[in-house]
Design an enzyme around this catalytic site. Structure first.
Site, PDB file in Angstrom:
ATOM      1  N   LYS A 263      -5.284-104.881  18.789  1.00 57.70           N
ATOM      2  CA  LYS A 263      -4.481-105.428  17.395  1.00 57.70           C
ATOM      3  C   LYS A 263      -5.085-104.943  16.327  1.00 57.70           C
ATOM      4  CE  LYS A 263      -2.695-110.059  18.694  1.00 57.70           C
ATOM      5  NZ  LYS A 263      -3.335-110.461  20.337  1.00 57.70           N
TER       6      LYS A 263
ATOM      7  N   ARG B 165       5.412-105.178  26.377  1.00 61.45           N
ATOM      8  CA  ARG B 165       6.052-106.247  27.885  1.00 61.45           C
ATOM      9  C   ARG B 165       7.165-106.988  27.565  1.00 61.45           C
ATOM     10  NH1 ARG B 165       4.611-111.280  25.918  1.00 61.45           N
ATOM     11  NH2 ARG B 165       2.278-110.995  24.723  1.00 61.45           N
TER      12      ARG B 165
END
Length: 616
Positions: free
Chosen positions: A116, A274
């Site tokens: 992140k 994903r």
């Protein structure tokens, strides 16, 4: 062309991918830990491969074993699902290096967005490096994580170091990476995300928005598509930002770009490389099968130039084996029955008779409702949850129903602090007062011998049965008469072993009854049948702290020994279960009289952890 897919995952997502594969005529291969040897995903696949390992929770993180299993089973492609290795670039490379097709984005794209901190830097956003009082509150997050693991809200500077340490430990346990970072915490923001789908020919679809603001422990509970009440210009900005993020890393496949929206401004959170847990609401609204699209993209097929049009509204609720009223503690045991009305889509990795264990996430299923309008979809889902037969460990079913019917939610005024404000009201017990009587009458009918009603020719004392309901003891009283079973205050219209009909103040009510050992389920109310003569030895001293779940003691508060003064609410020790840490706090202010556990010790539910004597 792909002919056989191994899903490098377990549970609900593995079953969901297998369903699409079977529809496409593709063979399926499951992998499983020893704890999952009889799990549903291992049973519904065409073939399954055991992953060796002593720690079931870590078995699915062994990429080398998963690739070896794919080769051994003759699979020619690997789908990662979500969680575990789904955002691991090294695993994606290993799959490709083995000559298999990777049903996901390029490893380089995963790598760019996996952390992140790196993802934010890629988009020109820098995390906080030094935290001052002026920065509070802040959010500690796992750089490699998701699902709320390794995440902590810090409101006092004095708590920062301890919360950083706890977040690192939780992140390392869940993801094998203890890196964390700090960012500003937005108190009343909405969690809004954009589903993207990109092919290898340069086309990127932004498939609308989703609102995932109802969260517990920073993990989503209820999601919907499209995100309601978003201004058109803001929605367009979110779509453009998501497409820009995808193009920045040459993305391919399905992914999600997440934002925190507050005061009309969108703040980038992360990109998940994903499929998301909440993808079914997008599928319902756009009429697409995202797993099928993932497979087509992996085979090299192009997307149409423009995405399909959105139709209607969809809402998803995650059913968890957990007790929201007790700090969301996960629950274990046998799932005797799981059945939903056919009006909703149900994605699950469990079936009747399966065991809910301690090693994995406690999500039992996802229920999804689709309708022309948001109000209709919400009403449809709440009704389906209310009517569902869920017999087994305690779940968050009632919380979901109450949340869907809460005025803030129905008016689309929710935000990520929803449960911080309303949890106590939403978990207030409201058991059916007639459930114990219905259970007793059904039990009486089940035990009666054919041709013998049990009535007596002379007046007698009523029959009594005792039940534990919502933490309180209730007594049901009834009589056998010439006319059948009778009870005070209500008229018994019908009584069988699995169905009781009572006339309550002129209204006939139906009670469906099911038994599993000493547990009795009357409609949606769970009861525990109590013995006629209670065991006087089955008592604990006042102030006893019992393990709310099976788990491992990972930490005991510094300097804590018998005789230590403690304050009410003060953390005494931490249990880890299902990759989450749970604080065990002092129930009262007083003195720690007994400490029965040490770090590393495994405990079962109800085990005595400690005893706190209240100060006089």
């Amino acid at each position: 062309m792909i002919t056989s897919v191994l899903v490098a995952n377990r549970g609900e997502i593995a079953c969901r991918v297998f369903r699409t594969c079977h529809e496409l005529g593709i063979r399926t291969v499951a992998v499983h830990s020893d704890a999952d040897a009889h799990a549903l995903h291992a049973r519904v696949a065409d073939a399954s491969v055991r992953l060796p390992g002593e720690a079931p929770a870590d078995t699915y993180l062994r990429g080398d074993l998963v690739v070896k299993a794919a080769v051994a089973a003759g699979a020619d492609a690997v789908h990662p699902g979500y969680g575990f290795l789904s955002e691991n670039a090294d695993f994606a490379r290993a799959v490709l290096d083995a000559g298999l097709t990777w049903i996901g984005p390029p490893p380089e794209a995963i790598e760019a967005m996996a952390s992140k901190t790196r993802a934010k830097q890629l988009l020109g956003i820098e995390p906080l490096t030094e935290v001052t009082e002026a920065d509070l509150p802040v959010l500690v997050k796992a750089a490699a994580g998701g699902g709320g693991r390794g995440m902590r809200v810090v409101r006092r500077l004095a708590d920062l170091d301890a919360e950083l340490a706890a977040a690192r430990a939780e992140a390392a346990s869940a993801f094998g990476d203890g890196e964390v970072f700090v960012e500003p915490y937005v108190e009343r923001g909405r969690h809004v995300e954009v589903q993207i789908l990109a092919d290898t020919h340069g086309t990127v679809w932004p498939l609308g928005t989703r609102d995932c603001s109802l969260q517990r422990r920073h993990q989503k509970v209820i999601e919907e598509a499209p995100a309601p009440a978003l201004p058109g210009d803001l929605e367009a900005e979110l779509h453009a930002s998501a497409v820009r993020a995808a193009r920045a890393v040459d993305y391919v496949g399905a992914g999600t770009v997440e934002f925190l929206v507050a005061d009309g401004t969108a703040h980038f959170l992360e990109m998940n490389t994903r499929l998301q847990v909440e993808h079914p609401v997008t599928e319902a609204v756009f009429g697409v099968d995202l797993v099928a699209e993932q497979i087509r993209i992996a085979e090299g097929h192009p997307l149409d130039p423009d995405p399909p049009r959105a139709r209607g509204h969809a809402v998803e609720a995650r059913l968890y084996a957990e007790d929201p009223a007790r700090d969301w503690s996960p629950q274990t045991g046998t799932l005797h029955r799981l059945a939903f009305p056919s009006s909703v889509r149900l994605d699950t990795g469990y079936t009747d008779g399966d065991t809910i264990g301690v090693h994995y996430d406690p999500m039992l299923a996802k229920a999804v409702a689709h309708a022309p309008t948001r109000a209709e979809a919400v009403r449809k889902l709440a009704s389906a949850l209310e009517r569902a037969a869920i017999h087994g460990p305690v779940t968050n079913r009632d919380l979901l129903v109450h949340s869907l019917r809460h005025p803030e939610f129905t008016a689309a005024r929710m935000d990520t602090g929803f449960y911080d404000r309303h949890l106590a009201d939403l978990t207030e017990p409201a058991p059916d007062p007639h459930a114990p009587l219905a259970a007793a009458l059904a039990d009486a009918r089940a035990r009666s011998r054919p041709g013998f009603g049990g009535w007596r020719n002379v007046p007698s004392q009523p029959q009594t049965k005792r039940y534990l309901m919502a933490g309180e003891e209730h007594e049901a009283r009834y009589r056998h008469t010439r006319q059948g079973l009778e009870a005070d205050g209500v008229r018994v219209v019908h009584a069988e072993a699995d169905l009781v009909i009572l006339d309550v103040d002129g209204v006939q009510r139906r009670f469906e009854v099911a038994r599993h050992g000493d547990r009795v389920y009357v409609n949606t109310t769970a009861l525990t049948a109590l013995p006629r003569f209670p065991d006087p030895t089955a008592q604990h001293a006042p102030g006893s702290l019992l393990a709310p779940m099976p788990g491992t003691v990972v930490r005991v508060a510094d300097g804590l020994t018998a005789g230590t003064p403690v304050k009410a609410g003060e953390p005494l020790l931490w249990l880890e279960a299902m990759k989450m840490q749970h604080k065990i706090t002092a129930p009262v202010t007083g003195t720690l009289a007994e400490l029965h556990v040490v770090p590393g010790q495994q405990v079962e539910p109800g085990a005595l952890l400690a005893v706190v004597e209240e100060a006089p």
